[in-house]
Scaffold this motif. Sequence first.
Motif, PDB file in Angstrom:
ATOM      1  N   LYS A  16       0.855  -1.188   0.000  1.00  0.00           N
ATOM      2  CA  LYS A  16       0.000   0.000   0.000  1.00  0.00           C
ATOM      3  C   LYS A  16       0.885   1.229   0.000  1.00  0.00           C
ATOM      4  O   LYS A  16       1.744   1.399   0.868  1.00  0.00           O
ATOM      5  N   PHE A  59       0.828   5.477  -0.172  1.00  0.00           N
ATOM      6  CA  PHE A  59       0.100   6.755  -0.153  1.00  0.00           C
ATOM      7  C   PHE A  59       1.028   7.772  -0.789  1.00  0.00           C
ATOM      8  O   PHE A  59       1.980   8.218  -0.140  1.00  0.00           O
ATOM      9  N   ALA A 110       3.396   2.520   2.882  1.00  0.00           N
ATOM     10  CA  ALA A 110       2.938   2.223   4.242  1.00  0.00           C
ATOM     11  C   ALA A 110       3.073   0.738   4.537  1.00  0.00           C
ATOM     12  O   ALA A 110       3.378   0.341   5.655  1.00  0.00           O
ATOM     13  N   GLY A 136       2.722   0.203   9.829  1.00  0.00           N
ATOM     14  CA  GLY A 136       1.873  -0.321   8.769  1.00  0.00           C
ATOM     15  C   GLY A 136       0.846  -1.332   9.248  1.00  0.00           C
ATOM     16  O   GLY A 136       0.074  -1.859   8.454  1.00  0.00           O
ATOM     17  N   THR A 144      -1.855  -0.934  11.220  1.00  0.00           N
ATOM     18  CA  THR A 144      -3.237  -0.458  11.097  1.00  0.00           C
ATOM     19  C   THR A 144      -3.663  -0.391   9.637  1.00  0.00           C
ATOM     20  O   THR A 144      -4.791  -0.743   9.285  1.00  0.00           O
ATOM     21  N   THR A 145      -2.748   0.044   8.760  1.00  0.00           N
ATOM     22  CA  THR A 145      -3.060   0.088   7.336  1.00  0.00           C
ATOM     23  C   THR A 145      -3.403  -1.309   6.821  1.00  0.00           C
ATOM     24  O   THR A 145      -4.341  -1.486   6.040  1.00  0.00           O
ATOM     25  N   THR A 146      -2.630  -2.314   7.277  1.00  0.00           N
ATOM     26  CA  THR A 146      -2.905  -3.684   6.870  1.00  0.00           C
ATOM     27  C   THR A 146      -4.297  -4.107   7.319  1.00  0.00           C
ATOM     28  O   THR A 146      -5.078  -4.674   6.547  1.00  0.00           O
ATOM     29  N   ARG A 165      -6.825  -2.162   7.963  1.00  0.00           N
ATOM     30  CA  ARG A 165      -7.828  -1.402   7.205  1.00  0.00           C
ATOM     31  C   ARG A 165      -8.004  -1.952   5.793  1.00  0.00           C
ATOM     32  O   ARG A 165      -9.089  -1.865   5.222  1.00  0.00           O
ATOM     33  N   MET A 166      -6.940  -2.541   5.254  1.00  0.00           N
ATOM     34  CA  MET A 166      -7.085  -3.160   3.934  1.00  0.00           C
ATOM     35  C   MET A 166      -7.935  -4.422   4.031  1.00  0.00           C
ATOM     36  O   MET A 166      -8.740  -4.706   3.148  1.00  0.00           O
ATOM     37  N   GLU A 220      -9.239   0.649   3.176  1.00  0.00           N
ATOM     38  CA  GLU A 220      -8.204   1.065   2.224  1.00  0.00           C
ATOM     39  C   GLU A 220      -8.109  -0.051   1.190  1.00  0.00           C
ATOM     40  O   GLU A 220      -8.408  -1.205   1.497  1.00  0.00           O
TER      41      GLU A 220
END
Lengths: 301, 374
Positions: free
Chosen positions: B30, B32, B37, B60, B62-64, B66-67, B72
């Motif tokens: 991911k 941005f 991230a 990373g 939280t990004t994971t 959220r994916m 995301e």
Amino acid sequence: MTALSRRAPAEDGIATPEFEAAHERQKRWRGFLMALPAYAYLLLFFAVPLGIVVVYSFGTRTRFGTTELSGWNLESYEKLGRDLVQQVLFRSIWLALLTTVICLVIAYPFAYYMATRSARVRNLMLVFVMIPFWTNFLVRNYAWYVILGTDGPFSRVAEFLGFGPTRLLFTQSAVVMGLVYGFLPFMILPLYAAIERIDGRLLEASRDLGATGYQSFRRVLLPLSMPGVIAGSILVFIPSLGAYVTPDILGGAKTTLLGSYIVTQFLSARDFPFGAALSTVLMALMLAATIVYFRRGGRTL
Amino acid sequence: MTNPPPTDWTATSPPVDDAAIAVNLTGITKRFGDVTAVNDIDLQIADGEFFAMLGPSGCGKTTTLRMIAGLEFPTEGSLQIFGVEVGTQPPNKRPVNTVFQNYALFPHLTVRDNVSFGLRMQGTNKREAARRADELIELVQLSGMEKRKPAQLSGGQQQRVALARALVNEPQVLLLDEPLGALDLKLRQEMQTELKSLQRDLGVSFVFVTHDQEEALTMSDRIAVMHEGNLLQVGRAEDLYERPESRFVADFIGQTNLIDATVADADMIVLTNGTKVKAPNPHPAGTSVAMSLRPESIEIGRPGTVPTEYEPTSLPGVVKSVTYLGHALVYDVGVDWIDLEVRTENVPAEQRFTVGDDVAIWWDRHADWVVPNE
């Protein structure tokens, strides 16, 4: 009470009850002094004239166009039942409502868009919303007069597209267009403020729980932005109801609204009591609208 | 439908049957703008597993999460939930639900309406939704609070509402983003136990994001450690603690001493000062490594008291400071070129060492662990 007794009772640095009471009194007095200029100004130039208007509404018009204040009566209020007056009244309320709804529909998506931008873009957009205020309101209304007139660009485009010569000027549509234009910022700003305060994660939570985009709007965004919807609606509806400049310039003789009608009573018909009665009713209507909205919203703005 | 790619377990992960994979990330990246991230992650989470994603803020994790939730979308890679490719599906189409950080409860709705929200959005009628919501409210022990608004609840109660709300749709995977971060210590420990037993009862996978290693170690079946967008290691708590694969993991999980060294051969490393130390390792000779020594695995004694079998894994030193912890003593021992932390059980005052004492330290040669420096 002497100045000394007001300050003295703090013995050995201990705040006695008397000292605290005196301190409270002093604080209140200071607060009142600070508010005094505004109070005085409002009393002199708002409350007193308002009282005069209400008093006049119970007076009688003499044959010479002056007002007889002795012998109070409700004649002016009885005139409100006349067909013509009713027409003006309902037309005004209808157009004000229409203006409010159109403003709401246009402003909401814009306010949402603005609230979800970065801080820099947001501020830029706020400036753009404010820019029309830098030009005089009267000038802006005359600009619309030109745009909507028979030779104006609007008519030319319509003609070019094959609709034939179209004149919007002096119609109700022209008035609503002018009002929407004039009051749109008053809808955008409170909506923006309300939406901007909403935690974006609530919309994510809503989507996460299975809501579609529309459901998220209907069940989360809209209810939470209600204070903004209410504030914006009041700020648009009330001035639209009493609008004078825009209907007068763009509406012409056929679409008389309350504002122009009141002016006519005072200046041409010289019926001060009737004009005053109309003004009083208009104010009562605005007050009622405000109260109803507040009650339904059930919150402070 | 494509077959899931061959499972690529790191050496320390227990093997899992392909059919039991709940979440499968393959080459997930991911970005941005210019910032990456999450960088090329492969990760499989088993059905019914309590899985933690651990790392410092900005790693990373939280990004994971959220994916996986669909909040995301991955820039690259494949994301499957129970074998179904969901990478570009919106969150409302995925069989997962999320407990958000700070809960994100709807402030205008009551507890019952918050919990039944998910069902109402799926078209369940009002009465049935309320009935099922009340069951979950009972499950999280909030009966009697159905008509309250979130603002009228304590932090712990809000946490439970968030949990019930996320569980009402019977997700196949429950995602939790730092769910205990806002609670005070005592409540957090209670909730840890409750979450764990709830997960066992429901049998669904919990994927849990935290920066608190103790929380991750106590609750999870397996833990993924992330750092700067990279997945460093996946394993059980003891794998990460005893057999870290990188310097970062060794340092991040628990307290440790990291001593720079160079590999001499498969059985020997050379410390910076030239001392040869016995340390079995899989790295080629000459590799720059660090030896990780937990403070509690180091023994301390007077010079000359080192047992013969520990001679190859001992060093002389000087006590530089002593910290008294009640149940334990922590010595800061200066060993020639570096300081090492040594932790021992408390002993009577006359047996303690004091600042300036010459000492010898030694450790079992199975206690040290060699990690590559990069």
